[in-house]
Design a protein around this motif. Structure first.
Motif, PDB file in Angstrom:
ATOM      1  N   ASP A 118       0.799  -1.221   0.000  1.00 10.12           N
ATOM      2  CA  ASP A 118       0.000   0.000   0.000  1.00 10.12           C
ATOM      3  C   ASP A 118       0.834   1.274   0.000  1.00 10.12           C
ATOM      4  O   ASP A 118       0.307   2.352   0.217  1.00 10.12           O
ATOM      5  N   ASP A 119       2.142   1.158  -0.270  1.00 12.67           N
ATOM      6  CA  ASP A 119       2.960   2.373  -0.239  1.00 12.67           C
ATOM      7  C   ASP A 119       4.093   2.269  -1.257  1.00 12.67           C
ATOM      8  O   ASP A 119       5.247   2.545  -0.950  1.00 12.67           O
ATOM      9  N   ILE A 120       3.763   1.869  -2.471  1.00 14.34           N
ATOM     10  CA  ILE A 120       4.796   1.708  -3.482  1.00 14.34           C
ATOM     11  C   ILE A 120       5.230   3.075  -3.998  1.00 14.34           C
ATOM     12  O   ILE A 120       4.405   3.980  -4.176  1.00 14.34           O
ATOM     13  N   LYS A 121       6.531   3.223  -4.224  1.00 21.88           N
ATOM     14  CA  LYS A 121       7.102   4.493  -4.689  1.00 21.88           C
ATOM     15  C   LYS A 121       8.069   4.215  -5.843  1.00 21.88           C
ATOM     16  O   LYS A 121       8.548   3.083  -6.005  1.00 21.88           O
ATOM     17  N   PRO A 122       8.351   5.220  -6.661  1.00 25.65           N
ATOM     18  CA  PRO A 122       9.322   5.037  -7.743  1.00 25.65           C
ATOM     19  C   PRO A 122      10.642   4.486  -7.207  1.00 25.65           C
ATOM     20  O   PRO A 122      11.155   4.936  -6.183  1.00 25.65           O
ATOM     21  N   GLY A 123      11.161   3.470  -7.919  1.00 27.95           N
ATOM     22  CA  GLY A 123      12.388   2.802  -7.492  1.00 27.95           C
ATOM     23  C   GLY A 123      12.131   1.502  -6.751  1.00 27.95           C
ATOM     24  O   GLY A 123      13.049   0.703  -6.561  1.00 27.95           O
ATOM     25  N   ASP A 124      10.901   1.271  -6.309  1.00 26.16           N
ATOM     26  CA  ASP A 124      10.583   0.021  -5.612  1.00 26.16           C
ATOM     27  C   ASP A 124      10.478  -1.133  -6.605  1.00 26.16           C
ATOM     28  O   ASP A 124      10.021  -0.967  -7.745  1.00 26.16           O
ATOM     29  N   TRP A 125      10.889  -2.305  -6.154  1.00 27.27           N
ATOM     30  CA  TRP A 125      10.767  -3.506  -6.989  1.00 27.27           C
ATOM     31  C   TRP A 125      10.752  -4.740  -6.094  1.00 27.27           C
ATOM     32  O   TRP A 125      11.211  -4.705  -4.941  1.00 27.27           O
ATOM     33  N   ALA A 126      10.215  -5.815  -6.629  1.00 24.53           N
ATOM     34  CA  ALA A 126      10.202  -7.090  -5.905  1.00 24.53           C
ATOM     35  C   ALA A 126      10.122  -8.227  -6.917  1.00 24.53           C
ATOM     36  O   ALA A 126       9.537  -8.085  -7.996  1.00 24.53           O
ATOM     37  N   ILE A 127      10.728  -9.343  -6.550  1.00 23.43           N
ATOM     38  CA  ILE A 127      10.694 -10.557  -7.378  1.00 23.43           C
ATOM     39  C   ILE A 127       9.909 -11.609  -6.618  1.00 23.43           C
ATOM     40  O   ILE A 127      10.264 -11.973  -5.489  1.00 23.43           O
ATOM     41  N   VAL A 128       8.840 -12.086  -7.230  1.00 23.67           N
ATOM     42  CA  VAL A 128       8.019 -13.140  -6.637  1.00 23.67           C
ATOM     43  C   VAL A 128       8.186 -14.393  -7.492  1.00 23.67           C
ATOM     44  O   VAL A 128       7.901 -14.370  -8.704  1.00 23.67           O
ATOM     45  N   CYS A 129       8.667 -15.482  -6.882  1.00 27.07           N
ATOM     46  CA  CYS A 129       8.876 -16.724  -7.624  1.00 27.07           C
ATOM     47  C   CYS A 129       7.773 -17.721  -7.286  1.00 27.07           C
ATOM     48  O   CYS A 129       7.386 -17.873  -6.126  1.00 27.07           O
ATOM     49  N   PHE A 130       7.285 -18.407  -8.313  1.00 25.72           N
ATOM     50  CA  PHE A 130       6.208 -19.379  -8.186  1.00 25.72           C
ATOM     51  C   PHE A 130       6.727 -20.770  -8.528  1.00 25.72           C
ATOM     52  O   PHE A 130       7.474 -20.937  -9.496  1.00 25.72           O
ATOM     53  N   GLU A 131       6.322 -21.746  -7.741  1.00 27.02           N
ATOM     54  CA  GLU A 131       6.639 -23.142  -8.037  1.00 27.02           C
ATOM     55  C   GLU A 131       5.335 -23.916  -8.171  1.00 27.02           C
ATOM     56  O   GLU A 131       4.521 -23.946  -7.244  1.00 27.02           O
ATOM     57  N   ILE A 132       5.146 -24.541  -9.329  1.00 25.11           N
ATOM     58  CA  ILE A 132       3.912 -25.277  -9.630  1.00 25.11           C
ATOM     59  C   ILE A 132       4.208 -26.766  -9.548  1.00 25.11           C
ATOM     60  O   ILE A 132       5.120 -27.264 -10.206  1.00 25.11           O
ATOM     61  N   ASP A 133       3.415 -27.470  -8.762  1.00 25.49           N
ATOM     62  CA  ASP A 133       3.563 -28.917  -8.589  1.00 25.49           C
ATOM     63  C   ASP A 133       2.220 -29.574  -8.895  1.00 25.49           C
ATOM     64  O   ASP A 133       1.223 -29.279  -8.242  1.00 25.49           O
ATOM     65  N   VAL A 134       2.211 -30.449  -9.892  1.00 22.11           N
ATOM     66  CA  VAL A 134       0.979 -31.119 -10.281  1.00 22.11           C
ATOM     67  C   VAL A 134       0.908 -32.532  -9.706  1.00 22.11           C
ATOM     68  O   VAL A 134      -0.120 -33.183  -9.764  1.00 22.11           O
ATOM     69  N   GLY A 135       2.008 -33.026  -9.123  1.00 21.32           N
ATOM     70  CA  GLY A 135       1.995 -34.349  -8.517  1.00 21.32           C
ATOM     71  C   GLY A 135       2.351 -35.431  -9.513  1.00 21.32           C
ATOM     72  O   GLY A 135       3.098 -35.214 -10.472  1.00 21.32           O
ATOM     73  N   THR A 136       1.788 -36.622  -9.319  1.00 22.41           N
ATOM     74  CA  THR A 136       2.190 -37.785 -10.099  1.00 22.41           C
ATOM     75  C   THR A 136       1.388 -37.974 -11.371  1.00 22.41           C
ATOM     76  O   THR A 136       1.712 -38.828 -12.184  1.00 22.41           O
ATOM     77  N   ASN A 137       0.333 -37.212 -11.554  1.00 20.77           N
ATOM     78  CA  ASN A 137      -0.501 -37.340 -12.741  1.00 20.77           C
ATOM     79  C   ASN A 137      -0.254 -36.121 -13.622  1.00 20.77           C
ATOM     80  O   ASN A 137      -0.668 -35.020 -13.283  1.00 20.77           O
ATOM     81  N   PRO A 138       0.430 -36.263 -14.748  1.00 22.55           N
ATOM     82  CA  PRO A 138       0.850 -35.093 -15.537  1.00 22.55           C
ATOM     83  C   PRO A 138      -0.320 -34.222 -15.961  1.00 22.55           C
ATOM     84  O   PRO A 138      -1.426 -34.697 -16.227  1.00 22.55           O
ATOM     85  N   GLY A 139      -0.043 -32.929 -16.023  1.00 25.69           N
ATOM     86  CA  GLY A 139      -1.077 -31.983 -16.423  1.00 25.69           C
ATOM     87  C   GLY A 139      -0.496 -30.821 -17.203  1.00 25.69           C
ATOM     88  O   GLY A 139       0.700 -30.548 -17.166  1.00 25.69           O
TER      89      GLY A 139
END
Length: 314
Positions: free
Chosen positions: A93-114
């Motif tokens: 709620d307080d982003i300003k010029p120069g701010d940045w962030a990296i959000v990494c996602f890991e997707i796991d579908v398990g043993t049945n391919p999708g």
């Protein structure tokens, strides 16, 4: 004497038919007991059919950010979506010029391919507060929502920095800009560079001879939403060859077309050069992950596929 004999043989029609029926039944019974066929019986017992399962989980972790947000505890932000209930994600709620962030996602579908589709829903922009500096910059009091135009929003296929919650990660740890989020180049091997303008322009040439062919483009939030919007079909995750990627268990570990899990990173960056026009502005959206089975699925995420009874499947 004649009358007596008449009584001895005076059988009613009903009694006669009943007697004949009894004789017939006796004959049938005798027949059952005196004939047979050669026969044999084999059986497969305890048959069971069980539907398979397709259960996806998605983990999201903030792995790097500018110093201010690191000090505010940004690297402690993480969430896992693994149920029917929605998970609250990143709220800033307080982003300003120069701010940045990296959000990494890991997707796991398990043993049945999708197959996996990523899409945005409920994307919205709001002008929010409209202080005097914003009015002066925009030249009116209309309070336009401008944050979506300037917030650079890109997807990267590799992140080489720390992921254990420690500081030290940087934007330059990002490699392989996903070409879907670079709408001015087909180059897959773009490493992060600071954009040279507010349009997210990047010089990808390694020498000093810059020309138009060396230019990449970092998508902003609005452009990223156009790519990912559920109404536009979302984005089905693909491999480096542009083929739809199968995500699931590869027990042998030798099938390059199957990924046990899939990871990508989202960079959110508000460049320093952005001015007062974004003061008080906000954007909001839902990031939604969907999976469908691979087997017998020639058109993943095609919601108008016909089924044998003539109905439509969704």
């Amino acid at each position: 004497m004649t009358d007596d004999n008449s009584q001895l043989y005076d059988l009613s029609r009903r009694k006669m038919l009943a007697g004949l029926g009894a004789i017939g039944l006796a004959s049938a019974g005798a027949g059952l007991g005196t004939s047979a066929y050669f026969s044999d019986t084999e059986a497969f017992t305890n048959n069971t059919l069980t539907a398979g399962t397709l259960d996806m989980s998605v983990a999201a972790n903030v792995v790097a950010a500018n110093d201010y947000w690191v000090d505010e505890g940004a690297l402690e932000l993480s969430a896992v979506a693994d149920s029917e209930d929605a998970v609250v994600g990143l709220q800033v709620d307080d982003i300003k010029p120069g701010d940045w962030a990296i959000v990494c996602f890991e997707i796991d579908v398990g043993t049945n391919p999708g197959y996996v589709q990523v899409c945005t829903e409920n994307f919205a922009e709001d002008g929010g507060a409209n202080p005097e500096p914003e009015q002066d910059e925009e030249g009116d009091a209309d309070n336009d929502a401008d944050l979506g135009e300037f917030l650079l929003t890109t997807v990267w296929q590799q992140y080489n920095g720390p992921t254990d919650g420690s500081s030290g990660g940087a934007k330059t740890d990002l490699d392989v800009l996903d070409p879907v989020f670079n709408n001015a180049s087909d180059d897959l091997n773009i490493s992060y560079q600071e954009p040279f303008n507010l349009d997210g322009g990047v010089d990808t040439d390694t020498d000093d001879d810059f020309d138009g062919d060396d230019r990449a483009h970092y998508t902003n939030a609005r452009e990223a939403n156009q790519i990912l919007a559920a109404a536009n079909g979302g984005y089905v995750i693909k491999d480096d060859n542009g083929d739809i990627l199968t995500i699931g268990s590869d027990a042998a570990g030798d099938d390059e077309t199957v990924a046990d899990t899939y990871e990508f990173c989202l960079l959110l960056e508000l460049p320093y050069a952005v001015g007062n026009e974004v003061q008080g502005d906000s954007i909001s959206f839902d990031l939604v992950f969907k999976t469908e089975q691979v087997r017998n699925n020639d058109s993943p995420f095609d919601h108008n596929t016909s089924v044998p009874n003539g109905n439509q499947t969704a």
